[in-house]
Design an enzyme around this catalytic site. Structure first.
Site, PDB file in Angstrom:
ATOM      1  N   HIS A  47       0.797  -1.229   0.000  1.00  0.00           N
ATOM      2  CA  HIS A  47       0.000   0.000   0.000  1.00  0.00           C
ATOM      3  C   HIS A  47       0.833   1.285   0.000  1.00  0.00           C
ATOM      4  CE1 HIS A  47       0.821   0.979   4.224  1.00  0.00           C
ATOM      5  NE2 HIS A  47       0.906  -0.335   4.358  1.00  0.00           N
ATOM      6  N   HIS A  60      12.470  -0.598 -12.455  1.00  0.00           N
ATOM      7  CA  HIS A  60      12.214  -2.018 -12.727  1.00  0.00           C
ATOM      8  C   HIS A  60      12.199  -2.765 -11.406  1.00  0.00           C
ATOM      9  CE1 HIS A  60      13.656  -5.975 -14.881  1.00  0.00           C
ATOM     10  NE2 HIS A  60      12.543  -6.136 -14.188  1.00  0.00           N
TER      11      HIS A  60
HETATM   12  C1  LIG Z   1      23.808  -6.596  -8.062  1.00  0.00           C
HETATM   13  C2  LIG Z   1      24.231  -6.904  -9.482  1.00  0.00           C
HETATM   14  C3  LIG Z   1      23.516  -5.954 -10.451  1.00  0.00           C
HETATM   15  C4  LIG Z   1      25.741  -6.649  -9.521  1.00  0.00           C
HETATM   16  O1  LIG Z   1      26.222  -6.927 -10.797  1.00  0.00           O
HETATM   17  P1  LIG Z   1      27.660  -6.334 -11.196  1.00  0.00           P
HETATM   18  O2  LIG Z   1      27.611  -4.839 -11.180  1.00  0.00           O
HETATM   19  O3  LIG Z   1      28.072  -7.003 -12.464  1.00  0.00           O
HETATM   20  O4  LIG Z   1      28.577  -6.725  -9.957  1.00  0.00           O
HETATM   21  P2  LIG Z   1      29.539  -7.972  -9.732  1.00  0.00           P
HETATM   22  O5  LIG Z   1      28.986  -9.223 -10.315  1.00  0.00           O
HETATM   23  O6  LIG Z   1      30.907  -7.541 -10.138  1.00  0.00           O
HETATM   24  O7  LIG Z   1      29.485  -8.129  -8.155  1.00  0.00           O
HETATM   25  C5  LIG Z   1      30.155  -7.251  -7.247  1.00  0.00           C
HETATM   26  C6  LIG Z   1      30.295  -7.994  -5.933  1.00  0.00           C
HETATM   27  O8  LIG Z   1      28.994  -8.162  -5.344  1.00  0.00           O
HETATM   28  C7  LIG Z   1      28.690  -9.559  -5.181  1.00  0.00           C
HETATM   29  N1  LIG Z   1      27.288  -9.734  -5.583  1.00  0.00           N
HETATM   30  C8  LIG Z   1      26.751  -9.440  -6.782  1.00  0.00           C
HETATM   31  N2  LIG Z   1      25.425  -9.648  -6.765  1.00  0.00           N
HETATM   32  C9  LIG Z   1      25.134 -10.093  -5.529  1.00  0.00           C
HETATM   33  C10 LIG Z   1      23.926 -10.477  -4.918  1.00  0.00           C
HETATM   34  N3  LIG Z   1      22.770 -10.411  -5.588  1.00  0.00           N
HETATM   35  N4  LIG Z   1      23.963 -10.865  -3.625  1.00  0.00           N
HETATM   36  C11 LIG Z   1      25.156 -10.912  -2.946  1.00  0.00           C
HETATM   37  N5  LIG Z   1      26.338 -10.551  -3.492  1.00  0.00           N
HETATM   38  C12 LIG Z   1      26.318 -10.148  -4.761  1.00  0.00           C
HETATM   39  C13 LIG Z   1      29.646 -10.293  -6.112  1.00  0.00           C
HETATM   40  O9  LIG Z   1      29.885 -11.606  -5.664  1.00  0.00           O
HETATM   41  C14 LIG Z   1      30.861  -9.406  -6.051  1.00  0.00           C
HETATM   42  O10 LIG Z   1      31.524  -9.663  -4.840  1.00  0.00           O
HETATM   43  P3  LIG Z   1      33.158  -9.754  -4.769  1.00  0.00           P
HETATM   44  O11 LIG Z   1      33.631  -8.386  -5.207  1.00  0.00           O
HETATM   45  O12 LIG Z   1      33.434 -10.083  -3.359  1.00  0.00           O
HETATM   46  O13 LIG Z   1      33.547 -10.806  -5.751  1.00  0.00           O
HETATM   47  C15 LIG Z   1      23.876  -8.355  -9.902  1.00  0.00           C
HETATM   48  O14 LIG Z   1      24.757  -9.311  -9.310  1.00  0.00           O
HETATM   49  C16 LIG Z   1      22.459  -8.727  -9.549  1.00  0.00           C
HETATM   50  O15 LIG Z   1      22.144  -9.167  -8.423  1.00  0.00           O
HETATM   51  N6  LIG Z   1      21.567  -8.506 -10.524  1.00  0.00           N
HETATM   52  C17 LIG Z   1      20.157  -8.725 -10.390  1.00  0.00           C
HETATM   53  C18 LIG Z   1      19.679  -9.610 -11.528  1.00  0.00           C
HETATM   54  C19 LIG Z   1      18.185  -9.623 -11.631  1.00  0.00           C
HETATM   55  O16 LIG Z   1      17.475  -9.302 -10.717  1.00  0.00           O
HETATM   56  N7  LIG Z   1      17.702  -9.980 -12.789  1.00  0.00           N
HETATM   57  C20 LIG Z   1      16.278  -9.936 -13.054  1.00  0.00           C
HETATM   58  C21 LIG Z   1      16.047  -9.624 -14.488  1.00  0.00           C
HETATM   59  S1  LIG Z   1      14.352  -9.646 -14.874  1.00  0.00           S
END
Ligand SMILES: CC(C)(COP(=O)(O)OP(=O)(O)OC[C@H]1O[C@@H](n2cnc3c(N)ncnc32)[C@H](O)[C@@H]1OP(=O)(O)O)[C@@H](O)C(=O)NCCC(=O)NCCS
Length: 205
Positions: free
Chosen positions: A134, A143
């Protein structure tokens, strides 16, 4: 009945076409995509590149099926200025409460719930099974990924991306452009844009 043109023939675009089919509002659906190797998507033709949209605004309603928030915003602004009709798509299984406002170009996907009093901006994606409780204020081009849960009276700034399965606790404010990682839990306001992950969410970028 009008015709619907979907910009973006990838996975997100196919989900959009599926929702449009179920809404039974358009007599014809077609895609635009900049990848010339894609000639059809789902059961519909790709009739040109995205630049063709401006020439077709008199003939079609136009929906922007681009996942990237900033690019979606740019395309939306161009089409809006040109006078395009940009519909709102709501899957028939979504549940929308009373006194909810949803802006043009936004999609609310299957199984999503938006409870009473929410304001959802322009060109947002409320993805499959996401919930916004709410009185939420979700600004333009946000998004909310599949299965993310936004508790009551949360405010999310423009172009923010809430990752799949993330949780945002009630009364929290998240500033524009923030990225919340998959599965993160946010219990405090986020005032500086960046990438936040984990339980409890901490900034990593
Ligand atoms: C958060 C996110 C955007 C980061 O992506 P990125 O900018 O490429 O970052 P990286 O993959 O380099 O990750 C950076 C650090 O955060 C950590 N990390 C990334 N995503 C994480 C998550 N969701 N939870 C916990 N840790 C996470 C990685 O392990 C990395 O840690 P390290 O430096 O110790 O190795 C991505 O991992 C994510 O969660 N995306 C969401 C995807 C999604 O929801 N998709 C739906 C589409 S409809």
């Amino acid at each position: 009945m009008k015709k619907l043109l979907i910009i973006g023939a990838g996975g997100h675009g196919r989900v959009i076409a599926d929702i449009a089919l179920k809404m039974n509002t358009w007599q014809e659906i077609a895609f635009l995509d900049d990848d010339e190797t894609i000639i059809s998507s789902l059961e519909f033709d790709v009739i040109g590149k995205s630049s063709k949209a401006l020439r077709l605004i008199g003939e079609y309603d136009i929906f922007i099926a681009i996942g990237n928030n900033e690019i979606r915003k740019k395309v939306h602004n161009q089409l809006s200025i040109a006078g395009a009709t940009i519909p709102t798509l709501i899957h028939p299984s979504a549940v929308i409460g009373v006194q909810v406002e949803i802006g043009e170009g936004t999609v609310v996907m299957a199984g999503a719930v938006i409870n009473c009093g929410c304001r959802i901006g322009k060109n947002c994606i409320v993805n499959t099974g996401a919930t916004v409780d709410h009185d939420g204020i979700i600004r333009d081009y946000v998004h909310i990924s599949p299965g993310a849960h936004i508790a009551g009276t949360v405010s999310i700034g423009e172009c923010a991306w809430i990752g799949v399965g993330a949780v945002v606790s009630n009364n929290v404010e998240i500033t524009a452009g923030t990225i919340i990682g998959a599965g993160a839990v946010v219990v405090k306001d986020i005032r500086e844009a960046g990438t936040y992950v984990g339980v409890l969410a901490r900034r990593v970028k």
